[in-house]
Design a protein around this motif. Structure first.
Motif, PDB file in Angstrom:
ATOM      1  N   PHE A  87       0.819  -1.217   0.000  1.00 56.71           N
ATOM      2  CA  PHE A  87       0.000   0.000   0.000  1.00 56.71           C
ATOM      3  C   PHE A  87       0.850   1.263   0.000  1.00 56.71           C
ATOM      4  CE2 PHE A  87      -2.567  -3.327   2.078  1.00 56.71           C
ATOM      5  CZ  PHE A  87      -3.671  -3.321   1.229  1.00 56.71           C
ATOM      6  N   LEU A  88       2.147   1.141  -0.299  1.00 55.28           N
ATOM      7  CA  LEU A  88       3.011   2.325  -0.184  1.00 55.28           C
ATOM      8  C   LEU A  88       2.647   3.398  -1.202  1.00 55.28           C
ATOM      9  CD1 LEU A  88       5.248   2.345  -2.689  1.00 55.28           C
ATOM     10  CD2 LEU A  88       6.221   0.509  -1.340  1.00 55.28           C
TER      11      LEU A  88
ATOM     12  N   LEU B  84     -10.233   5.255  -3.232  1.00 58.40           N
ATOM     13  CA  LEU B  84      -9.520   6.540  -3.085  1.00 58.40           C
ATOM     14  C   LEU B  84      -9.652   7.379  -4.351  1.00 58.40           C
ATOM     15  CD1 LEU B  84      -6.354   5.234  -1.210  1.00 58.40           C
ATOM     16  CD2 LEU B  84      -8.109   6.743  -0.274  1.00 58.40           C
TER      17      LEU B  84
ATOM     18  N   ILE C  13     -11.418  11.157  -4.959  1.00 56.78           N
ATOM     19  CA  ILE C  13     -10.819  12.301  -5.671  1.00 56.78           C
ATOM     20  C   ILE C  13     -11.756  12.769  -6.790  1.00 56.78           C
ATOM     21  CG2 ILE C  13      -8.871  13.070  -7.098  1.00 56.78           C
ATOM     22  CD1 ILE C  13      -7.156  10.998  -5.545  1.00 56.78           C
TER      23      ILE C  13
ATOM     24  N   PHE D 147      -7.793  13.110   1.210  1.00 57.68           N
ATOM     25  CA  PHE D 147      -8.149  12.801  -0.182  1.00 57.68           C
ATOM     26  C   PHE D 147      -9.383  13.562  -0.645  1.00 57.68           C
ATOM     27  CE2 PHE D 147      -5.701   9.662  -2.579  1.00 57.68           C
ATOM     28  CZ  PHE D 147      -4.631   9.592  -1.726  1.00 57.68           C
ATOM     29  N   LEU D 148      -9.470  14.799  -0.186  1.00 52.10           N
ATOM     30  CA  LEU D 148     -10.567  15.652  -0.642  1.00 52.10           C
ATOM     31  C   LEU D 148     -10.011  16.927  -1.259  1.00 52.10           C
ATOM     32  CD1 LEU D 148     -13.352  15.381   2.123  1.00 52.10           C
ATOM     33  CD2 LEU D 148     -13.360  14.397  -0.174  1.00 52.10           C
ATOM     34  N   SER D 149      -8.796  16.852  -1.828  1.00 46.64           N
ATOM     35  CA  SER D 149      -8.239  18.030  -2.489  1.00 46.64           C
ATOM     36  C   SER D 149      -8.627  18.005  -3.959  1.00 46.64           C
ATOM     37  CB  SER D 149      -6.718  18.053  -2.372  1.00 46.64           C
ATOM     38  OG  SER D 149      -6.355  18.105  -1.028  1.00 46.64           O
TER      39      SER D 149
ATOM     40  N   GLY E 160      -3.005  10.957 -10.875  1.00 47.19           N
ATOM     41  CA  GLY E 160      -2.139  10.380 -11.907  1.00 47.19           C
ATOM     42  C   GLY E 160      -1.318   9.293 -11.248  1.00 47.19           C
TER      43      GLY E 160
ATOM     44  N   PHE F  28      -3.252   4.500  -9.487  1.00 47.83           N
ATOM     45  CA  PHE F  28      -4.697   4.767  -9.577  1.00 47.83           C
ATOM     46  C   PHE F  28      -5.244   4.586 -10.997  1.00 47.83           C
ATOM     47  CE2 PHE F  28      -5.211   7.637  -5.550  1.00 47.83           C
ATOM     48  CZ  PHE F  28      -4.973   6.526  -4.766  1.00 47.83           C
TER      49      PHE F  28
ATOM     50  N   PHE G  54       3.710  13.624 -11.083  1.00 52.29           N
ATOM     51  CA  PHE G  54       2.261  13.475 -10.854  1.00 52.29           C
ATOM     52  C   PHE G  54       1.840  13.955  -9.477  1.00 52.29           C
ATOM     53  CE2 PHE G  54       1.165   9.814  -8.098  1.00 52.29           C
ATOM     54  CZ  PHE G  54       2.397   9.204  -7.941  1.00 52.29           C
ATOM     55  N   LYS G  55       2.836  14.093  -8.582  1.00 45.32           N
ATOM     56  CA  LYS G  55       2.588  14.675  -7.250  1.00 45.32           C
ATOM     57  C   LYS G  55       3.952  15.067  -6.683  1.00 45.32           C
ATOM     58  CE  LYS G  55       2.917  10.554  -4.423  1.00 45.32           C
ATOM     59  NZ  LYS G  55       2.319   9.770  -3.362  1.00 45.32           N
TER      60      LYS G  55
ATOM     61  N   ARG H 217      -3.806  23.084  -8.566  1.00 45.08           N
ATOM     62  CA  ARG H 217      -3.785  22.354  -7.295  1.00 45.08           C
ATOM     63  C   ARG H 217      -4.284  23.175  -6.119  1.00 45.08           C
ATOM     64  NH1 ARG H 217      -3.641  17.013  -8.439  1.00 45.08           N
ATOM     65  NH2 ARG H 217      -2.212  16.645 -10.133  1.00 45.08           N
TER      66      ARG H 217
HETATM   67  C1  UDX Z   1      -1.430   5.268  -4.398  1.00 44.06           C
HETATM   68  C2  UDX Z   1      -2.039   4.766  -3.085  1.00 44.06           C
HETATM   69  O1  UDX Z   1      -2.221   5.865  -2.192  1.00 44.06           O
HETATM   70  C3  UDX Z   1      -1.147   3.702  -2.466  1.00 44.06           C
HETATM   71  O2  UDX Z   1      -1.740   3.194  -1.283  1.00 44.06           O
HETATM   72  C4  UDX Z   1      -0.945   2.589  -3.476  1.00 44.06           C
HETATM   73  O3  UDX Z   1      -0.056   1.619  -2.952  1.00 44.06           O
HETATM   74  C5  UDX Z   1      -0.410   3.144  -4.783  1.00 44.06           C
HETATM   75  O4  UDX Z   1      -1.257   4.180  -5.274  1.00 44.06           O
HETATM   76  P1  UDX Z   1       0.508   6.957  -5.116  1.00 44.06           P
HETATM   77  O5  UDX Z   1       0.188   6.621  -6.531  1.00 44.06           O
HETATM   78  O6  UDX Z   1       1.934   7.013  -4.686  1.00 44.06           O
HETATM   79  O7  UDX Z   1      -0.200   5.899  -4.109  1.00 44.06           O
HETATM   80  O8  UDX Z   1      -0.128   8.382  -4.855  1.00 44.06           O
HETATM   81  P2  UDX Z   1      -1.141   9.090  -3.839  1.00 44.06           P
HETATM   82  O9  UDX Z   1      -0.401   9.884  -2.860  1.00 44.06           O
HETATM   83  O10 UDX Z   1      -2.145   8.160  -3.307  1.00 44.06           O
HETATM   84  O11 UDX Z   1      -1.841  10.116  -4.858  1.00 44.06           O
HETATM   85  C6  UDX Z   1      -2.413   9.653  -6.065  1.00 44.06           C
HETATM   86  C7  UDX Z   1      -2.865  10.778  -6.929  1.00 44.06           C
HETATM   87  O12 UDX Z   1      -4.031  11.384  -6.394  1.00 44.06           O
HETATM   88  C8  UDX Z   1      -1.873  11.916  -7.130  1.00 44.06           C
HETATM   89  O13 UDX Z   1      -1.871  12.247  -8.499  1.00 44.06           O
HETATM   90  C9  UDX Z   1      -2.434  13.054  -6.310  1.00 44.06           C
HETATM   91  O14 UDX Z   1      -2.090  14.316  -6.837  1.00 44.06           O
HETATM   92  C10 UDX Z   1      -3.915  12.792  -6.416  1.00 44.06           C
HETATM   93  N1  UDX Z   1      -4.702  13.318  -5.300  1.00 44.06           N
HETATM   94  C11 UDX Z   1      -4.553  12.814  -4.045  1.00 44.06           C
HETATM   95  C12 UDX Z   1      -5.647  14.312  -5.521  1.00 44.06           C
HETATM   96  O15 UDX Z   1      -5.822  14.779  -6.666  1.00 44.06           O
HETATM   97  N2  UDX Z   1      -6.409  14.767  -4.490  1.00 44.06           N
HETATM   98  C13 UDX Z   1      -6.267  14.283  -3.228  1.00 44.06           C
HETATM   99  O16 UDX Z   1      -6.989  14.745  -2.337  1.00 44.06           O
HETATM  100  C14 UDX Z   1      -5.305  13.277  -3.001  1.00 44.06           C
END
Ligand code: UDX
Length: 430
Positions: free
Chosen positions: A152-153, A211, A215, A249-251, A257, A261, A319-320, A409
């Motif tokens: 889940f990292l 998740l 979003i 996760f409400l941004s 990306g 996901f 992507f973040k 963002r």
């Molecule tokens: C995700 C899961 O969180 C993780 O548990 C799994 O193992 C792999 O996929 P990750 O892809 O590293 O991890 O990114 P995460 O921090 O979860 O963000 C995913 C995307 O969602 C990013 O593009 C981020 O910008 C976007 N995001 C996140 C939003 O647009 N709004 C939010 O509120 C949170």
């Protein structure tokens, strides 16, 4: 314990180095000889905070090795982690050929009982197929067990997540395998949930899809906010105060990306369809995510009218924040479109420029945020790195040719931006 990790991508490298850090002896295997050479030369194929130091220390203590030969990697292993890629096919299903191939190779080199662990995200029922494949190709009389132990990292905090997980899920069929896995995770303080294999596989796909849905939901609400004059940040704050919803996760913004996901939502929708259920909600989730990128581009065009011949500054390519990963990054798709329309794009990202330059040769990468903003007709904020958040507004105004900022963002305060004299647009805020 002696462990083997097959596949040294994000998940494999982090898994291997974290187990080595905890004192296990780990051999990481990858068929990509160049990657293994880089790792053996002390380099890092990815940027992940804290990873390099741990890899260095574990290699020095001889608890972590990198090899290309799977037989060498699994020679002493009691547990083999499968961490190879499961990329999406055109239809959205996960391509499991790398998993099948590794299963056959493991079987070929088996000399005694091992536990084979699925770490890569795979569709439900994959564990069964891996088990059957190994047993079919293994020498007569040698058995193995397959376990699903999803990872889940998150990128950017991968080491922290892997060393201090919020849950460990173990999908097992045999008590023997359960014992081995429980021993391996004996040190964790979080809940350890033991399930059947199919449930563990589903936990991963369902978690990521949930998740992503959160979003897309907040992004859809942001669109309604824009149309009604409400403020998405206040709406999200009010919603998040309900503990059943939660504030995380409400941004709202450019959408999700990354390597997980987009791929996992598509694969989950597809596997549900194959099993006979039309999980159309997930289709909508993906549609809204794509729509957020298109809406942002429309806002750019509304502000600049014709983008051809204009110079656009882009802050953020990954992507973040805290990663150099540009897979499915909104910035990359946006820049591609802008370049196609004849704009010049000058960008800065603290980590992702090397990777972005490879896929976007027409992009001008700048050494600093300041350099990227200089002389631009507008600034597009695509990734919320702290360096962009803290950039002095007065300085930014002087650097830009026109004080136009499109914030994908919601990084800046609209009141402060307007007070500083910017034409400022963000997502879901008046
Ligand atoms: C995700 C899961 O969180 C993780 O548990 C799994 O193992 C792999 O996929 P990750 O892809 O590293 O991890 O990114 P995460 O921090 O979860 O963000 C995913 C995307 O969602 C990013 O593009 C981020 O910008 C976007 N995001 C996140 C939003 O647009 N709004 C939010 O509120 C949170």
């Amino acid at each position: 314990m002696n462990l083997c990790v097959i596949g040294t991508g994000y998940v494999g490298l982090v898994t291997g180095s974290c187990f080595a850090h905890k004192g296990h002896k780990v051999v990481c295997v990858d068929k990509d000889a160049e990657k293994i050479r880089v790792l053996n030369d002390g380099g890092m194929p990815i940027y992940e905070p804290g990873l390099e130091d741990i890899v260095k220390a574990c290699r020095k203590d001889k608890r972590l090795r990198f090899v290309t030969d799977i037989a060498e990697g699994m020679k002493d292993a009691e547990v083999i982690f499968v961490c190879v890629d499961t990329p999406p096919t055109a239809s959205g299903t996960a391509d499991l050929s790398a998993i099948e191939n590794v299963a056959r190779q493991i079987a070929r080199h088996l000399t005694r009982y091992v536990v084979v662990v699925e770490k890569s995200t795979v569709p439900v029922k994959t564990g069964d197929k891996v088990h059957k494949t190994i047993l079919r190709h293994a020498p007569k009389g040698i058995t193995c067990d397959v376990v699903s132990n999803p990872e889940f990292l998150r990128e950017g905090s991968a080491m922290k997540d892997a060393l201090n997980p919020d849950r460990v899920v173990l999908g097992v069929t045999s008590p023997k395998a359960a014992e081995v896995m429980k021993k391996l995770y004996a040190d964790v303080t979080c809940p350890v949930l033991v399930t059947d294999i199919a449930s563990a596989e589903l936990i991963k796909h369902a978690s990521n899809s949930f998740l992503a849905t959160k979003i897309s939901f907040i992004n859809a609400v942001a669109v309604v906010c824009e149309m009604s004059g409400a403020d998405i940040q206040l709406v999200a704050q009010g919603m998040g105060l309900d503990p059943r919803i939660g504030s995380k996760f409400l941004s709202a913004g450019l959408g999700y990306g990354g390597s997980c996901f987009p791929k996992d939502v598509a694969a989950f929708e597809q596997i549900a369809r194959e099993l006979g259920f039309d999980f159309s909600l997930l289709g909508e989730v993906q549609k809204i995510n794509q729509e957020m990128r298109q809406r942002f581009l429309r806002k750019v065009e509304e502000e600049l009218w014709i983008v051809k011949g204009k110079t656009l500054a882009v802050w953020g390519l990954a992507f973040k924040p805290d990663t150099d990963d540009i897979r499915e990054a909104p910035a990359i798709e946006l820049i591609q479109r802008l370049l196609e329309k004849g704009a010049s794009v000058q960008a800065h990202d603290p980590q992702a420029m090397k990777k972005a330059q490879k896929v976007l040769p027409g992009l001008t990468c700048c050494d600093s945020a300041e350099e990227a903003a200089k002389g631009a007709d507008a600034l597009l904020l695509c990734t919320e790195w702290p360096v962009f958040r803290d950039f002095p507004l007065a300085k930014l105004k002087k650097l830009l040719k026109h004080p136009v900022v499109l914030d994908g963002r919601n990084l800046y305060d609209p009141v402060a931006m307007r007070a500083a004299g910017f034409d400022y647009r963000s997502v879901g805020r008046a």
